[in-house]
Scaffold this active site. Structure first.
Site, PDB file in Angstrom:
ATOM      1  N   TYR A  42     -10.790  18.443  13.599  1.00 44.62           N
ATOM      2  CA  TYR A  42     -10.323  17.312  13.230  1.00 44.62           C
ATOM      3  C   TYR A  42     -10.513  15.992  13.867  1.00 44.62           C
ATOM      4  O   TYR A  42     -10.400  14.728  13.222  1.00 44.62           O
ATOM      5  CB  TYR A  42      -8.794  17.429  13.048  1.00 44.62           C
ATOM      6  CG  TYR A  42      -8.110  18.309  12.339  1.00 44.62           C
ATOM      7  CD1 TYR A  42      -8.619  19.235  11.632  1.00 44.62           C
ATOM      8  CD2 TYR A  42      -6.604  18.634  12.456  1.00 44.62           C
ATOM      9  CE1 TYR A  42      -8.045  20.337  10.716  1.00 44.62           C
ATOM     10  CE2 TYR A  42      -6.184  19.712  11.788  1.00 44.62           C
ATOM     11  CZ  TYR A  42      -6.799  20.380  11.251  1.00 44.62           C
ATOM     12  OH  TYR A  42      -6.276  21.465  10.219  1.00 44.62           O
ATOM     13  N   HIS A 100      -9.578  28.929  14.464  1.00 45.81           N
ATOM     14  CA  HIS A 100      -9.275  28.285  13.076  1.00 45.81           C
ATOM     15  C   HIS A 100      -9.638  28.961  11.718  1.00 45.81           C
ATOM     16  O   HIS A 100      -8.946  29.039  10.872  1.00 45.81           O
ATOM     17  CB  HIS A 100     -10.141  26.853  13.057  1.00 45.81           C
ATOM     18  CG  HIS A 100      -9.516  25.814  12.266  1.00 45.81           C
ATOM     19  ND1 HIS A 100      -9.817  24.596  12.422  1.00 45.81           N
ATOM     20  CD2 HIS A 100      -8.933  25.784  10.993  1.00 45.81           C
ATOM     21  CE1 HIS A 100      -9.151  23.678  11.517  1.00 45.81           C
ATOM     22  NE2 HIS A 100      -8.586  24.516  10.826  1.00 45.81           N
TER      23      HIS A 100
END
Length: 268
Positions: A42, A100
């Site tokens: 991110y 992730h």
């Protein structure tokens, strides 16, 4: 180690590094959120840290989770970049560290021992997995020395993830639900609109309340505006009755919002 894990967390996906992220996370913490979710991918870990510094809440009263990117899953890269993430977040240890996606450089023989080592070293307190198929989840649970604390997947009334929710209950970990309002597609579902009208709520709040009604499920809605941050938080006070829950359970519509070609469910 922080024990501030809260079932309703705050997601930071697409809150870009800088003022938008700092403002959103600061407002979320001031509203009452204590579980903050970010990721290396991110590119906003430093902004999450800056937001925490901008509040009067002690870091020990927050639960901060981040995720290893798909290019950082070899043993050496996982260990090295997790240390960097810890420093960017400004914490003594990462409360929850996820894989992730189990793609690209993911190798159970390298990635999972790295997670164990990071907990042993004190870089992370807990292990998380994200976007795993049930068989991949089972393999990881068997291989890891430490327990899996959470498995994060897309989950909402249009993608109910019954099998993965059952596995969370069976194994005693949390199913952390990202995109819990399906990027507001829930607003177009008649059943959710009807239930929302009955409770003087929004379809988004109904979706969050439905997730909170399920055992071992923790939604992490992302919101940028103060209004949506507060609206999502208010879903904690929405009590759905059994009929409401049954109607949502029976919605005959399935949509996955987050889908990539290499995702594990596309390679089963």
């Amino acid at each position: 180690m922080s024990d501030a894990f809260d079932r309703l967390g705050y997601g930071t996906y697409e809150l870009r590094h800088g003022e938008e992220c700092v403002s959103g996370v600061t407002r979320a913490i001031e509203t009452g959120y204590r579980h903050i979710d970010t990721a290396q991918g991110y590119d906003n870990e430093a902004s999450v840290s800056a937001a925490i510094d901008a509040t009067d809440v002690d870091r020990d009263d927050l639960f901060v989770a981040t995720k290893l990117s798909t290019d950082n899953l070899s043993y050496d890269d996982a260990v090295a970049t997790a240390r960097v993430s810890r420093d960017r977040l400004g914490v003594d240890s990462i409360d929850l560290l996820y894989v992730h996606w189990p793609i690209h450089t993911y190798d159970p023989a390298e990635t999972l021992p790295a997670l164990d080592a990071l907990v042993d070293e004190g870089v992370a307190d807990r292990i998380g997995l994200s976007n795993f198929r049930p068989d991949q989840l089972a393999e990881a649970v068997d291989r890891l020395d430490h327990e899996v604390f959470a498995h994060q997947v897309e989950c909402h009334p249009l993608l109910r993830q019954a099998e993965l929710r059952e596995l969370a209950v069976e194994h005693g970990h949390w199913l952390v639900a990202y995109s819990p309002i399906a990027r507001n597609r829930v607003a177009d579902v008649d059943v959710l609109r009807e239930i929302a009208a009955k409770h003087d709520a929004t379809p988004a709040q109904v979706s969050l309340a439905w997730l909170l009604s399920k055992e071992r499920v923790a939604p992490i809605p992302k919101a940028a505006s103060a209004g949506h941050i507060e609206e999502n938080w208010a879903a904690r006070n929405l009590d759905l009755n059994p009929e409401d829950v049954e109607r949502i359970d029976a919605i005959d519509r399935r949509e996955r919002v987050v889908d990539i070609e290499g995702a594990s469910w596309n390679r089963a």
